[in-house]
Design a protein around this motif. Structure first.
Motif, PDB file in Angstrom:
ATOM      1  N   GLU A  49       0.835  -1.214   0.000  1.00  0.00           N
ATOM      2  CA  GLU A  49       0.000   0.000   0.000  1.00  0.00           C
ATOM      3  C   GLU A  49       0.861   1.252   0.000  1.00  0.00           C
ATOM      4  O   GLU A  49       0.523   2.248  -0.614  1.00  0.00           O
ATOM      5  CB  GLU A  49      -0.953  -0.009   1.197  1.00  0.00           C
ATOM      6  CG  GLU A  49      -2.124  -0.955   0.929  1.00  0.00           C
ATOM      7  CD  GLU A  49      -3.183  -0.892   2.002  1.00  0.00           C
ATOM      8  OE1 GLU A  49      -2.914  -0.345   3.075  1.00  0.00           O
ATOM      9  OE2 GLU A  49      -4.288  -1.412   1.736  1.00  0.00           O
TER      10      GLU A  49
ATOM     11  N   ARG B 133      -7.710   6.520  10.343  1.00  0.00           N
ATOM     12  CA  ARG B 133      -7.716   5.581   9.223  1.00  0.00           C
ATOM     13  C   ARG B 133      -8.607   4.386   9.519  1.00  0.00           C
ATOM     14  O   ARG B 133      -8.637   3.905  10.669  1.00  0.00           O
ATOM     15  CB  ARG B 133      -6.286   5.087   8.958  1.00  0.00           C
ATOM     16  CG  ARG B 133      -5.290   6.217   8.683  1.00  0.00           C
ATOM     17  CD  ARG B 133      -5.647   7.001   7.423  1.00  0.00           C
ATOM     18  NE  ARG B 133      -5.554   6.204   6.239  1.00  0.00           N
ATOM     19  CZ  ARG B 133      -4.442   6.018   5.543  1.00  0.00           C
ATOM     20  NH1 ARG B 133      -3.330   6.590   5.934  1.00  0.00           N
ATOM     21  NH2 ARG B 133      -4.437   5.281   4.471  1.00  0.00           N
ATOM     22  N   SER B 138      -2.968   1.021   8.847  1.00  0.00           N
ATOM     23  CA  SER B 138      -2.596   2.084   7.916  1.00  0.00           C
ATOM     24  C   SER B 138      -1.822   3.179   8.661  1.00  0.00           C
ATOM     25  O   SER B 138      -1.882   3.276   9.890  1.00  0.00           O
ATOM     26  CB  SER B 138      -3.844   2.691   7.267  1.00  0.00           C
ATOM     27  OG  SER B 138      -4.526   1.719   6.504  1.00  0.00           O
TER      28      SER B 138
END
Lengths: 351, 351, 351, 351
Positions: A49, B133, B138
């Motif tokens: 990511e 998030r 994340s």
């Protein structure tokens, strides 16, 4: 993850993806088709990511194929969990009813509601001392005084207490009174609050946000679990849709879907989802039918005097029907009603 | 409020409604029709809500006809407001651009992004130090270190700083660095946080929750206003719908609707609503066209290296088009671009 | 397509997928990861769909990565199309306005509305003779008599006619009067009707269903194209969401998204999307700003007497603002207003 | 209806409303409040709608308080109806199961599916000969040949046939084979088709559109009823929401809500709503629990070979569980399973 290349992607575009993935410690497998090339990624999704592959030239789409939660997933914990709240189990094999007034208004009203809750088959008492309301002009709850009332009613009735917490700064105070901390639908993505209850040492009831996907709901549970607290019960309470005949649309399918994805127990709130008293009984039957591990029901001794959500609270006259249902239906699904801890010899009114 | 009686309501049912309303200090006007009787209520809505009229026998429906917010409404403040952030105006007559990186990652990245922001016509710098998030895995932001970076970049560029706050407990700390406090979409109904920023003495940027109605959005603003802070700017950033081609659906109509209901300025975030870089320029033009008072745009010197939402950040190569638009379009709507405070003599790149 | 195998899939499960795909004439590329195996498929998607791969043991998910439409896609026709309606172009480089009454009520009303339409800058006349209405008790239109009126008004004003068809059995009759056949939002997936207009030899205006995804909208266009008719104009008119302040939510992002996926022109209906007269002007500016190829606007000489949707029709007093916008804004986007065919020397009121 | 005047409305504005209502033969009752004046209207709603009161100066909002359907409402027909399909009842007191393949593919497949349907407790056979599909490249059904197969299987098994009709022009032909005509979700507002089946002399199964409100669904039923056909069964099959874990979101609350508003039977389709085979059994239990009058279930002898929606069809191995549920659960709700007409002596496999 899967990276889908655009029709006009060049070989160099594909190589760039492969190179970046390998640089990040992953593996990339390229499938070249007539009109599309696909790159399958193997490795740590979080690393990928950070690469922002969707921004690369020639990349059409990046598709994630694993779930963004781990601790609460069944992949990592295949057996379904049983959570205990003041000794009362919630999980497979049982049907556990949580009932009580939407808002704590007074000792008398709460005690009377707790008696109704027991009559309805409840083993746990719910009641709100802090009420998050859409309008600042609506009733906001009694605050700590409400918690003291709940504790007094617990002492009187033996029912452990489930109550909402709305501010990270007051989690410790609320936890000193409550047996289970409730996170309301509006706070499902209040991450500071999730982390605070994750460290509070008490079981947590996590209501689904009214516009949260099931995946977001489980990701919110993961925030709590990450702080070391896996005593989490999920509560489906209706989602926001275009339909206006009901306050929210009870997403009854979410119960089996969440139970397949996560090992945590899943219960249903038939009161808030419909927002209509005449739907509480049919939605209770639907929830048991679909396989919910429990129910959370509003009861109030005098609904028309309720300071909050009186339109959906069940009066005493409707309690007997709930009591019948929670005794007669669960055996068809291999479950039995959880009886109140200190009163295991008593049976609810409906038996 | 209007109470609609059910077809089979008795005269006694109607009288009960009238009696209760009068007891609460209100007036009730009965309209009897062939198949329906309607009771119009005059008085304080809060008093009537406490009556739970919907629970009375013979009552079919209770319809509220006034809005649940006052301080932020145009009924009580007909002229549209201008809010000043570090001296920079947002409101009617101007178009004010807020730009910067989604997340503050380093001093160099933030400074470079601030220069891009100025080139794009921005008078205010945005940047996130605390990132809420969906997944706990994340990137969550640099925290207070990010705020120090923002302050340093402000000193260097002269752009006042807009940054998000996510926890009531850190509002004071964030306010000590920021010129404007941002409430993110997921926290729009985090009432403890709304009340905290209402008391913090800094202007507030209130993003619309992705599944909040316009009425709920304005009610959230009312929470802030109730604490004495009317320096609120509303930001439309897309709502959750069934469409999956865009991350959210920009509700462009919400801009004129909110401007008619409220005196507060309304701006648009074309970056987060679409979640796609290729939509930022067309949605920017749409936002100016519909009459927005400003824009909030993600820019990043190297989008493919961004730690957060890199898919939507505009690279330098796209900045010139934004700069052209924000200069050429506003005059058609009787507006002019707000130039950066200390650099009023400079003009953006697009001129 | 991409087949994602479940965590516990066996090698035999993977081989079964590969075997079936190869049997169907396709190729399968296997990417084995630590926790997931992915199979990329190359070949004809329709063949693969018939395999029901999602039903095989060990298969977690089947992801389609190519679009279900071809003839209307830009992959197969990269240049954007210009469609001509009675000689009037709709497409890139121009802004074409279609205006007229929601429903044809009489010759006088329609003629007067056509004059308003011309004043607003329209080159095409809209008007409904067949009105699909939610309630059977609402006004349903004049039927063929309405078509005769439209033809007479066309003869008088020179404006080609766009009108709705609602029944496959009457397509030929409607086509004998109309210059363009409109498919309304409720009929977007009435496939018998789509096929009938695909064979009718007249351009088609395809409104987006109020809960259709962009992909479904383009698939509906593909039904028409399959019958040999590629003269299709897409019309965004708002989608159904939870927001109730507007009748529908104008999905302004759908315009650039559809223009990227399809070569067909995309126009916007600012009247039906908002359902509020006060939003028509701002939404018209937003539509031009976002890059729409045209507009479809309700006008009525006496809105308060309109038999259908009078709440949103623009009275004469608002026409001048529209006329100004459609002349002044398009040049900023490299477009110019399409003037009425027989009156190219005339200019709309706003010039 | 109720007309809410804007805060600044003048007495003349109010008088204009009153005058128009009285001119239209109605009565108007004015309630003057401190900040709002409300006018209650008594008379024929259709007359009032034609007045476009919302367009008058000083009018803020027009609220309709009676329902736009009459023939299908319980206000006009308080007792719930029993509809007979080839002699098989659907309505209160019974649970009637309709089952069969999504699409008729061959005589053998349909006969085998019919046997599975009987084993599952079905008294009626479903099967599609005309398949409305989102993509023109998907399987569209066998057409009239499929109807002949259904008739042959009916002769063999004794199960009356329910099948979909998609074109007004073929209603007569389909009705000559079928015992009940199905209107699919995408055609729920195909008014030409609704009127055609209203005149066809056969019972109608009306599926709810996937984005239709309950009120719109009942209004669609009213179109059929207006043509003289009150033999209508409503079928809830899931609505479109933001949640993507299931194909649609089963709106389980719609069953009791529709049963309260209308006298028509309401059944549930647990196969299409979830679109997942693993949800069919839990959603079947939920549907019976909530009080549905029947079920419509996809079965297929070899789901992985199904040409349409194979992902959700139940294989033989899952049939026994359905058979158990439909026998054991209904008595808890005062219902009994409807046995197949010619085989009343037989009992389903689960008994």
């Amino acid at each position: 993850m899967v990276v889908v290349m655009a029709p006009g992607a060049t070989p160099a575009d594909v190589e760039a993806v492969v190179y970046l993935v390998q640089s990040a410690g992953g593996q990339a497998f390229v499938s070249r088709g007539l009109s599309r090339t696909i790159v399958g990624l193997v490795g740590d999704v979080a690393d990928f990511e950070a690469l922002n592959l969707g921004s690369l030239p020639g990349v059409l789409q990046v598709i994630r194929v694993s779930v963004p939660f781990k601790l609460v997933s069944r992949e990592h914990h295949p057996d379904r969990s049983v959570i205990r709240v003041g000794g009362v189990p919630i999980g497979p094999g049982t049907l556990t009813v949580i009932a009580g007034p939407c808002a704590v208004e007074s000792y008398e009203q709460t005690l009377e509601a707790a008696r109704l809750a027991r009559s309805a088959g409840a083993a746990l008492l719910r009641g709100g001392a802090f009420k998050p309301r859409t309008s600042p002009y609506s009733y906001q709850g009694l605050g700590e005084e409400g918690l003291r009332i709940l504790a007094a009613v617990r002492a009187e009735t033996g029912l452990p207490v489930v109550t909402e917490v709305i501010d990270p700064g007051s989690v410790g105070m609320v936890a000193s009174y409550a047996d289970m901390l409730q996170i309301g639908a509006r706070n499902m993505q209040n991450f500071a609050l999730l982390q605070a209850v994750g460290s509070a040492g008490k079981p947590v009831l996590l209501k689904r946000g009214f516009s949260a996907t099931i995946e977001e709901w489980l990701s919110a549970a993961e925030y709590i679990a990450q702080r070391g607290n896996l005593d989490i019960v999920l509560c489906e309470r209706g989602i926001r849709t275009f339909e206006t005949a009901t306050r929210n649309t009870l997403d009854i399918s979410a119960v089996p879907v969440a139970q397949r994805l996560s090992h945590l127990p899943v219960i249903v709130d038939p009161s808030h989802s419909g927002g209509r008293r005449d739907l509480v009984v049919p939605l209770t039957r639907a929830a048991i039918g679909v396989g919910a591990d429990g129910l959370m029901i509003d009861v109030h001794p005098e609904p028309k005097m309720a300071l909050c959500d009186g339109d959906q609270a069940l009066p005493e006259s409707d309690i007997r029907e709930i009591a019948d249902i929670v005794v007669s239906m669960p055996p068809l699904l291999g479950r039995s009603l959880t009886l109140p801890a200190e009163a295991a010899g008593q049976v609810p009114a409906g038996v």
